[in-house]
Design a protein around this motif. Structure first.
Motif, PDB file in Angstrom:
ATOM      1  N   GLY A  69       0.789  -1.213   0.000  1.00  0.00           N
ATOM      2  CA  GLY A  69       0.000   0.000   0.000  1.00  0.00           C
ATOM      3  C   GLY A  69       0.824   1.266   0.000  1.00  0.00           C
ATOM      4  N   SER A  70       0.134   2.368   0.100  1.00  0.00           N
ATOM      5  CA  SER A  70       0.755   3.681   0.047  1.00  0.00           C
ATOM      6  C   SER A  70       1.280   4.054   1.431  1.00  0.00           C
ATOM      7  CB  SER A  70      -0.269   4.718  -0.441  1.00  0.00           C
ATOM      8  OG  SER A  70       0.321   5.991  -0.549  1.00  0.00           O
ATOM      9  N   ILE A  71       2.373   3.406   1.837  1.00  0.00           N
ATOM     10  CA  ILE A  71       3.007   3.665   3.128  1.00  0.00           C
ATOM     11  C   ILE A  71       4.500   3.869   2.902  1.00  0.00           C
ATOM     12  CG2 ILE A  71       1.329   2.444   4.563  1.00  0.00           C
ATOM     13  CD1 ILE A  71       3.140   0.004   4.491  1.00  0.00           C
ATOM     14  N   SER A  72       5.119   4.589   3.818  1.00  0.00           N
ATOM     15  CA  SER A  72       6.523   4.966   3.674  1.00  0.00           C
ATOM     16  C   SER A  72       7.355   4.382   4.816  1.00  0.00           C
ATOM     17  CB  SER A  72       6.649   6.490   3.703  1.00  0.00           C
ATOM     18  OG  SER A  72       6.296   6.979   4.988  1.00  0.00           O
ATOM     19  N   GLN A  73       8.664   4.567   4.727  1.00  0.00           N
ATOM     20  CA  GLN A  73       9.536   4.192   5.842  1.00  0.00           C
ATOM     21  C   GLN A  73       9.102   4.894   7.124  1.00  0.00           C
ATOM     22  OE1 GLN A  73      13.583   5.104   4.852  1.00  0.00           O
ATOM     23  NE2 GLN A  73      13.913   3.203   3.713  1.00  0.00           N
ATOM     24  N   THR A  74       8.744   6.160   6.999  1.00  0.00           N
ATOM     25  CA  THR A  74       8.301   6.932   8.161  1.00  0.00           C
ATOM     26  C   THR A  74       7.091   6.279   8.811  1.00  0.00           C
ATOM     27  OG1 THR A  74       9.063   8.948   7.066  1.00  0.00           O
ATOM     28  CG2 THR A  74       7.562   9.222   8.934  1.00  0.00           C
ATOM     29  N   ASP A  75       6.157   5.802   7.987  1.00  0.00           N
ATOM     30  CA  ASP A  75       4.966   5.138   8.516  1.00  0.00           C
ATOM     31  C   ASP A  75       5.340   3.837   9.214  1.00  0.00           C
ATOM     32  OD1 ASP A  75       3.234   7.098   7.448  1.00  0.00           O
ATOM     33  OD2 ASP A  75       3.247   6.102   5.506  1.00  0.00           O
ATOM     34  N   VAL A  76       6.271   3.089   8.628  1.00  0.00           N
ATOM     35  CA  VAL A  76       6.712   1.835   9.239  1.00  0.00           C
ATOM     36  C   VAL A  76       7.320   2.113  10.610  1.00  0.00           C
ATOM     37  CG1 VAL A  76       8.298  -0.120   9.050  1.00  0.00           C
ATOM     38  CG2 VAL A  76       7.051   0.667   7.021  1.00  0.00           C
ATOM     39  N   MET A  77       8.160   3.143  10.702  1.00  0.00           N
ATOM     40  CA  MET A  77       8.783   3.473  11.978  1.00  0.00           C
ATOM     41  C   MET A  77       7.735   3.894  13.008  1.00  0.00           C
ATOM     42  SD  MET A  77      11.983   2.867  11.482  1.00  0.00           S
ATOM     43  CE  MET A  77      12.850   3.740  12.773  1.00  0.00           C
ATOM     44  N   ALA A  78       6.749   4.660  12.559  1.00  0.00           N
ATOM     45  CA  ALA A  78       5.685   5.090  13.471  1.00  0.00           C
ATOM     46  C   ALA A  78       4.893   3.887  13.984  1.00  0.00           C
ATOM     47  CB  ALA A  78       4.761   6.071  12.766  1.00  0.00           C
ATOM     48  N   MET A  79       4.602   2.969  13.090  1.00  0.00           N
ATOM     49  CA  MET A  79       3.870   1.766  13.484  1.00  0.00           C
ATOM     50  C   MET A  79       4.650   0.961  14.512  1.00  0.00           C
ATOM     51  SD  MET A  79       4.017  -1.767  12.878  1.00  0.00           S
ATOM     52  CE  MET A  79       4.871  -1.914  11.309  1.00  0.00           C
ATOM     53  N   LEU A  80       5.952   0.789  14.271  1.00  0.00           N
ATOM     54  CA  LEU A  80       6.770   0.012  15.196  1.00  0.00           C
ATOM     55  C   LEU A  80       6.881   0.692  16.557  1.00  0.00           C
ATOM     56  CD1 LEU A  80       9.549  -1.172  12.730  1.00  0.00           C
ATOM     57  CD2 LEU A  80       7.737  -2.576  13.748  1.00  0.00           C
ATOM     58  N   GLY A  81       6.980   2.017  16.554  1.00  0.00           N
ATOM     59  CA  GLY A  81       6.999   2.745  17.819  1.00  0.00           C
ATOM     60  C   GLY A  81       5.706   2.558  18.585  1.00  0.00           C
ATOM     61  N   ALA A  82       4.583   2.629  17.873  1.00  0.00           N
ATOM     62  CA  ALA A  82       3.286   2.418  18.512  1.00  0.00           C
ATOM     63  C   ALA A  82       3.155   0.992  19.030  1.00  0.00           C
ATOM     64  CB  ALA A  82       2.167   2.732  17.528  1.00  0.00           C
ATOM     65  N   LEU A  83       3.699   0.042  18.282  1.00  0.00           N
ATOM     66  CA  LEU A  83       3.652  -1.345  18.714  1.00  0.00           C
ATOM     67  C   LEU A  83       4.438  -1.531  20.013  1.00  0.00           C
ATOM     68  CD1 LEU A  83       2.992  -4.348  18.270  1.00  0.00           C
ATOM     69  CD2 LEU A  83       5.026  -4.479  16.792  1.00  0.00           C
ATOM     70  N   GLU A  84       5.601  -0.915  20.094  1.00  0.00           N
ATOM     71  CA  GLU A  84       6.382  -1.011  21.335  1.00  0.00           C
ATOM     72  C   GLU A  84       5.587  -0.480  22.520  1.00  0.00           C
ATOM     73  OE1 GLU A  84      10.367   0.337  21.492  1.00  0.00           O
ATOM     74  OE2 GLU A  84      10.884  -0.371  19.479  1.00  0.00           O
ATOM     75  N   ILE A  85       4.958   0.662  22.339  1.00  0.00           N
ATOM     76  CA  ILE A  85       4.165   1.247  23.429  1.00  0.00           C
ATOM     77  C   ILE A  85       3.033   0.308  23.825  1.00  0.00           C
ATOM     78  CG2 ILE A  85       2.585   3.122  24.022  1.00  0.00           C
ATOM     79  CD1 ILE A  85       4.298   4.947  22.211  1.00  0.00           C
ATOM     80  N   ALA A  86       2.356  -0.271  22.819  1.00  0.00           N
ATOM     81  CA  ALA A  86       1.250  -1.185  23.110  1.00  0.00           C
ATOM     82  C   ALA A  86       1.724  -2.421  23.864  1.00  0.00           C
ATOM     83  CB  ALA A  86       0.566  -1.584  21.801  1.00  0.00           C
ATOM     84  N   LEU A  87       2.919  -2.906  23.539  1.00  0.00           N
ATOM     85  CA  LEU A  87       3.472  -4.048  24.263  1.00  0.00           C
ATOM     86  C   LEU A  87       3.786  -3.670  25.703  1.00  0.00           C
ATOM     87  CD1 LEU A  87       5.847  -5.466  21.495  1.00  0.00           C
ATOM     88  CD2 LEU A  87       3.686  -6.476  22.277  1.00  0.00           C
ATOM     89  N   TRP A  88       4.337  -2.471  25.895  1.00  0.00           N
ATOM     90  CA  TRP A  88       4.622  -1.983  27.250  1.00  0.00           C
ATOM     91  C   TRP A  88       3.318  -1.875  28.052  1.00  0.00           C
ATOM     92  CZ3 TRP A  88       8.499  -1.461  30.470  1.00  0.00           C
ATOM     93  CH2 TRP A  88       9.816  -1.399  29.971  1.00  0.00           C
ATOM     94  N   GLN A  89       2.263  -1.415  27.407  1.00  0.00           N
ATOM     95  CA  GLN A  89       0.990  -1.237  28.110  1.00  0.00           C
ATOM     96  C   GLN A  89       0.413  -2.561  28.585  1.00  0.00           C
ATOM     97  OE1 GLN A  89      -1.041   1.073  25.056  1.00  0.00           O
ATOM     98  NE2 GLN A  89      -0.802   2.946  26.254  1.00  0.00           N
ATOM     99  N   GLN A  90       0.818  -3.654  27.936  1.00  0.00           N
ATOM    100  CA  GLN A  90       0.402  -4.972  28.411  1.00  0.00           C
ATOM    101  C   GLN A  90       1.448  -5.586  29.343  1.00  0.00           C
ATOM    102  OE1 GLN A  90      -1.679  -7.836  26.160  1.00  0.00           O
ATOM    103  NE2 GLN A  90      -2.344  -6.415  24.565  1.00  0.00           N
ATOM    104  N   LYS A  91       2.405  -4.736  29.791  1.00  0.00           N
ATOM    105  CA  LYS A  91       3.407  -5.124  30.779  1.00  0.00           C
ATOM    106  C   LYS A  91       4.354  -6.218  30.284  1.00  0.00           C
ATOM    107  CE  LYS A  91       0.464  -3.708  34.622  1.00  0.00           C
ATOM    108  NZ  LYS A  91      -0.143  -4.068  35.930  1.00  0.00           N
TER     109      LYS A  91
END
Length: 416
Positions: free
Chosen positions: A351-373
């Protein structure tokens, strides 16, 4: 300590990291707003010709490619129903849910299906396939059902190796390339494949609604000659109307406009650049997962460039992970299906996504993992992905292969 946030900002347009549908560029969406045209007139005929001409080098064929108003599943059903008859013996080699769906289709139409099992996460063993076909000395197997890229598991098969394994066996080979076509080199004619199917909402990054079915010359002849118990998805009818520059039934005209525009964008970038971008995104995501202590579901040598499936570690609530990313971050990932529901989550690279979007997604994923301890090292995934991108950019600069178009697509904000 677990990371907590007091506020979040959700983008008005979600970032779809799905196995499909995907983020669609504004230019492609705008193509859908064109005034409708007569689907029996010359303008639509020219549109079909344009779509087919742009698809042929991607499929690796000069043969006919039929446009169907359906999902990819409809395209697969049309191939199975139009090429095989009740009682035909078919060999299937599924590597996930969608491969099993092909098995179910064939059985629905009365075929006797032999299933060659493959361990979850692995690609089909080409040698095992060759040996299985070699034992068919009576040539009783009329069809072979294969998956190029298994959307449900992030497993990719090497179609060249499987084609070599089939060799001179006369069975008609049907290939599900719904989430694979356009993501890597594909040579339908050279590999002597008979029916290859894909859909608009995957690598081509158009809206859903169009299936594309490419047939070899002998498969097209069989589709016309075969008396099949199907009406709408009858490829014999599709062939007859294609010769008139039409489709048998009213097509999704607006989606065809969008697909034509998406294919123009694909070729403007260049196929090899698209292949490289998808491979780079997938490598970065897998590297990030490893750095976070997560395990990829697909095994080395079987990794897909378009879908990365990650095993859920102990203690991770996948449904809650997906909900939080969607509702709190505007980032949409996918879960597992059937027996893998709750056991994996999937990240699409199309799809129409960039490296910047991939990095943002991975950052959000890390936060979500932290939120589940879950105990993950802060920033590890993002840093690992960044390293992949930096090494990739250095390599391109070093060999002089980087282009302005490649830089635009990979490193700018989402090109919508």
């Amino acid at each position: 300590m677990p990371l907590t946030l007091t506020s979040t900002v959700v983008s008005p347009r979600p970032l779809l990291f799905l196995p499909g549908p995907v983020c669609v560029a504004d230019s492609v969406l705008q193509a859908m707003t064109r005034p409708l045209i007569d689907h029996r007139g010359p303008e639509f005929s020219r549109l079909l010709q344009s779509i087919e001409a742009q698809l042929q080098p991607i499929f690796g064929t000069a043969g006919s490619i039929f446009i169907l108003g359906s999902s990819g599943t409809g395209g697969l059903e049309s191939a199975v129903a139009s090429l095989f008859s009740p009682g035909d013996r078919v060999l299937a080699a599924p590597v996930g849910v969608f491969g099993q769906r092909l098995v179910d289709m064939a059985r629905t139409y009365g075929c006797r299906v032999d299933v060659m099992e493959t361990k979850p996460g692995f690609a089909v063993d080409a040698q095992q396939l060759a040996e299985r076909l070699k034992r068919d000395t009576a040539r009783s197997i009329r069809g072979i059902l294969l998956t190029h890229n298994e959307t449900s598991t992030g497993v990719a098969n090497d179609m060249r190796l499987l084609a070599e394994a089939i060799g001179e066996h006369p069975a008609y080979t049907v290939v599900d390339s719904v989430s694979g076509m356009g993501a890597s080199d594909f040579r339908m004619h050279e590999w002597r494949l008979d029916a290859v199917i894909t859909a608009s909402q995957k690598v081509f990054a158009a809206p859903p609604g169009v299936a594309m079915v490419a047939l070899s010359a002998r498969a097209a002849q069989r589709a016309v000659a075969e008396q099949v118990p199907i009406f709408y998805f009858n490829l014999g009818k599709a062939k007859q109307f294609a010769e008139l520059g039409q489709t048998p039934w009213t097509p999704p005209i607006s989606t065809c406009f969008a697909l034509d525009a998406a294919l123009e964008a694909y070729h403007a970038q260049g196929a090899q650049i698209v292949w490289h971008r998808l491979a780079s995104y997938a490598s970065a995501i897998r590297a990030a997962a490893a750095a976070l202590g997560l395990e990829n579901f697909s095994q080395p040598g079987a990794h897909s460039n378009t879908v990365v499936a990650i095993k859920a570690p102990a203690g991770l609530d996948v449904a809650e992970l997906l909900r939080g990313l969607r509702e709190e971050r505007g980032i949409v990932l996918s879960g597992g299906q059937k027996e893998l529901k709750g056991a994996i989550f999937r990240i699409g690279t199309m799809g129409s996504i960039s490296q910047t979007d991939v990095m943002a997604m991975l950052g959000a994923l890390e936060i979500a993992l932290w939120q589940q301890k879950l105990q993950v090292r802060s920033g590890a995934g993002v840093q690992a992905a960044l390293q992949v991108f930096l090494e990739d950019d250095v390599a391109k600069l070093g060999d002089g292969s980087a282009t302005d178009e490649q830089t635009d697509v990979q490193t700018m904000a989402t090109p919508r």
